[in-house]
Write an enzyme that holds these catalytic residues in place. Structure first.
Site, short mmCIF file in Angstrom:
data_model
loop_
_atom_site.label_atom_id
_atom_site.label_comp_id
_atom_site.label_asym_id
_atom_site.label_seq_id
_atom_site.Cartn_x
_atom_site.Cartn_y
_atom_site.Cartn_z
N LYS A 66 28.31 38.41 -4.83
CA LYS A 66 28.43 36.95 -4.82
C LYS A 66 27.22 36.22 -5.43
O LYS A 66 26.93 35.07 -5.09
CB LYS A 66 28.68 36.39 -3.41
N GLY A 68 27.04 35.62 -8.65
CA GLY A 68 27.46 35.06 -9.93
C GLY A 68 27.65 36.15 -10.96
O GLY A 68 27.59 35.90 -12.18
N THR A 69 27.94 37.36 -10.49
CA THR A 69 28.13 38.51 -11.39
C THR A 69 29.14 38.21 -12.49
O THR A 69 28.91 38.53 -13.66
CB THR A 69 28.66 39.72 -10.57
N TRP A 71 29.94 35.48 -13.85
CA TRP A 71 29.36 34.56 -14.84
C TRP A 71 28.50 35.36 -15.83
O TRP A 71 28.62 35.21 -17.05
CB TRP A 71 28.52 33.52 -14.10
N HIS A 131 27.20 47.04 -8.00
CA HIS A 131 26.47 46.41 -6.89
C HIS A 131 25.61 47.47 -6.19
O HIS A 131 25.01 47.19 -5.15
CB HIS A 131 27.45 45.84 -5.85
N ARG A 153 20.68 35.90 -6.05
CA ARG A 153 20.86 34.47 -5.78
C ARG A 153 20.22 34.17 -4.43
O ARG A 153 20.07 35.08 -3.61
CB ARG A 153 22.37 34.24 -5.72
N SER A 161 28.90 32.13 0.11
CA SER A 161 29.90 32.58 -0.86
C SER A 161 30.62 33.83 -0.36
O SER A 161 31.84 33.94 -0.46
CB SER A 161 29.20 32.85 -2.20
N ARG A 283 34.82 29.74 -7.02
CA ARG A 283 35.01 28.84 -5.88
C ARG A 283 34.40 27.49 -6.20
O ARG A 283 35.10 26.54 -6.52
CB ARG A 283 34.39 29.47 -4.62
N GLY A 285 30.68 27.38 -7.57
CA GLY A 285 29.71 27.61 -8.65
C GLY A 285 28.54 26.64 -8.62
O GLY A 285 28.11 26.15 -9.66
P1 PAP Z 1 31.43 39.43 -6.81
O1 PAP Z 1 30.25 39.90 -5.99
O2 PAP Z 1 32.72 39.51 -6.04
O3 PAP Z 1 31.47 40.11 -8.14
P2 PAP Z 1 30.24 37.16 -8.05
O4 PAP Z 1 30.91 37.01 -9.36
O5 PAP Z 1 28.91 37.85 -8.02
O6 PAP Z 1 31.23 37.85 -7.03
O7 PAP Z 1 29.96 35.72 -7.43
C1 PAP Z 1 30.92 34.74 -7.31
C2 PAP Z 1 30.16 33.40 -7.28
O8 PAP Z 1 29.81 33.04 -8.62
C3 PAP Z 1 31.00 32.28 -6.72
O9 PAP Z 1 30.08 31.41 -6.07
P3 PAP Z 1 30.52 30.32 -4.96
O10 PAP Z 1 31.33 31.01 -3.93
O11 PAP Z 1 29.22 29.79 -4.40
O12 PAP Z 1 31.26 29.26 -5.69
C4 PAP Z 1 31.55 31.66 -8.01
O13 PAP Z 1 32.04 30.36 -7.87
C5 PAP Z 1 30.33 31.72 -8.89
N1 PAP Z 1 30.67 31.60 -10.33
C6 PAP Z 1 31.70 32.19 -10.97
N2 PAP Z 1 31.70 31.83 -12.26
C7 PAP Z 1 30.65 31.01 -12.46
C8 PAP Z 1 30.14 30.31 -13.60
N3 PAP Z 1 30.71 30.39 -14.78
N4 PAP Z 1 29.03 29.57 -13.42
C9 PAP Z 1 28.43 29.47 -12.22
N5 PAP Z 1 28.87 30.10 -11.09
C10 PAP Z 1 29.97 30.86 -11.21
#
Ligand code: PAP
Length: 317
Positions: A66, A68-69, A71, A131, A153, A161, A283, A285
């Site tokens: 969580k 932002g992987t 991203w 991870h 993060r 998250s 969610r 971001g």
């Molecule tokens: P994972 O561990 O399941 O792979 P991961 O992708 O690391 O999840 O993290 C998801 C978070 O990245 C979410 O955060 P939030 O719950 O606080 O919203 C998600 O919204 C956020 N995220 C995904 N895409 C982006 C983006 N393009 N820019 C910024 N944050 C993003």
């Protein structure tokens, strides 16, 4: 163990010797090599440790869950394919059609789906994610030549998250939310996916100090605050710096923005082969969403742990 497929007798035996505790979902977590995993996760990690063969040219995106992987998967994928796709970037870029977890798979999932995954179809350099904590990476990767980009993060947003994500996974008959107090306590005690969170971060942070040319350390907040600078740093670390013309930097950032990715049809309605809905990875971001969830006591507790754990390093999250 009943809900886990492919659990060999050998792995079952090993797992049964490990300390365990009830996790965030109604399933057990096990303490292995200093970190907590669900049975399903361990069943994926054990084969990676023994079977994954890295190539010197590999690029591994490692991260805490969580952070932002997805991203950074988008950014790295675009960066590595910039010349190939640049002419078509807005028309036919694979990011517009496929979920990032398919384009840049987690090592753990590949090895779960297939005991000996064929990675030869990947173009070079192979871009893979994980991870897995630094200390538990496959043994021979310790002398690796491949490059690792690590993303983490701040712990409060990471926790919120993860809590929200977990709620989406809860079986309907159990209800819609897992207790904030209970899961927060587990997070603080280190009992969370790939936790303790702080040890995960410290493992890669130390590696990045010892081997700065091999391990690149980045935070979600840095990426949010100065995306252009961070993207340029990443590009030079990976040996594919941008030309003077910075249009490409902006184009990649636009393509990979939360706004753009989260609105794509594939990310609104698609599903992964694991059953996860693509939209659950997008969610809010934002930085600082934790203020809406954590009480002053919780904030005091988690800040204290962060301070104690990072004491002696100049890490600030
Ligand atoms: P994972 O561990 O399941 O792979 P991961 O992708 O690391 O999840 O993290 C998801 C978070 O990245 C979410 O955060 P939030 O719950 O606080 O919203 C998600 O919204 C956020 N995220 C995904 N895409 C982006 C983006 N393009 N820019 C910024 N944050 C993003």
């Amino acid at each position: 163990f009943r809900c886990v497929n492919n659990l060999t007798d050998e792995r079952r035996e090993l797992i049964s010797t490990l300390p365990f505790e009830l996790g965030w979902l109604p399933m057990f977590m096990h303490f292995y090599q200093g970190f907590w995993y669900t049975t399903r996760q361990l069943n994926m990690i054990l084969p990676v440790q023994h079977q994954f063969r890295a190539l010197d040219s590999d690029i591994i995106l490692a991260s805490t869950p969580k952070s932002g992987t997805i991203w950074l998967k988008a950014i790295l994928f675009s960066l590595l394919h910039q010349s190939y796709y640049y002419s078509n970037i807005t028309v036919d870029h694979p990011l517009l059609r496929k979920n990032l977890h398919e384009l840049v798979p987690f090592l753990e999932f590949l090895h779960m789906l297939d005991m000996n995954p064929d990675l030869s179809a990947f173009t070079s350099p192979r871009l893979l994610a994980t991870h897995i904590p630094f200390g538990s990476l496959p043994e021979f990767m310790k002398d690796f030549e491949c490059k690792i980009v690590y993303l983490c993060r701040n712990p409060k947003d990471t926790y919120v998250s993860l809590w929200q994500f977990t709620n989406n996974l809860l079986p309907k008959e159990i209800g819609t939310t897992s207790s904030l107090e209970e899961t927060f306590d587990k997070f603080c005690r280190g009992v969370s996916m790939d936790g303790p969170f702080w040890d995960h971060v410290l493992g890669y942070y130390k590696a990045s100090l010892e081997m700065p040319h091999k391990v690149f350390f980045l935070t979600y907040e840095e990426m949010k605050e100065k995306p252009r600078e961070q993207l340029k740093r990443l590009a030079s670390f990976l040996g594919c710096p941008f030309s003077e013309d910075e249009e490409e930097v902006d184009e990649i950032l636009r393509l990979c923005s939360f706004d753009n990715l989260s609105k794509l049809e594939v990310n609104q309605n698609g599903k992964l082969s694991t059953g996860h809905e693509n939209k659950s990875f997008f969610r809010k971001g934002e930085v600082g969403d934790w203020v809406s969830y954590l009480t002053p006591d919780m904030i005091e507790r988690i800040d204290r742990i962060t301070e104690e754990k990072f004491h002696g390093s100049d890490l600030k999250l």
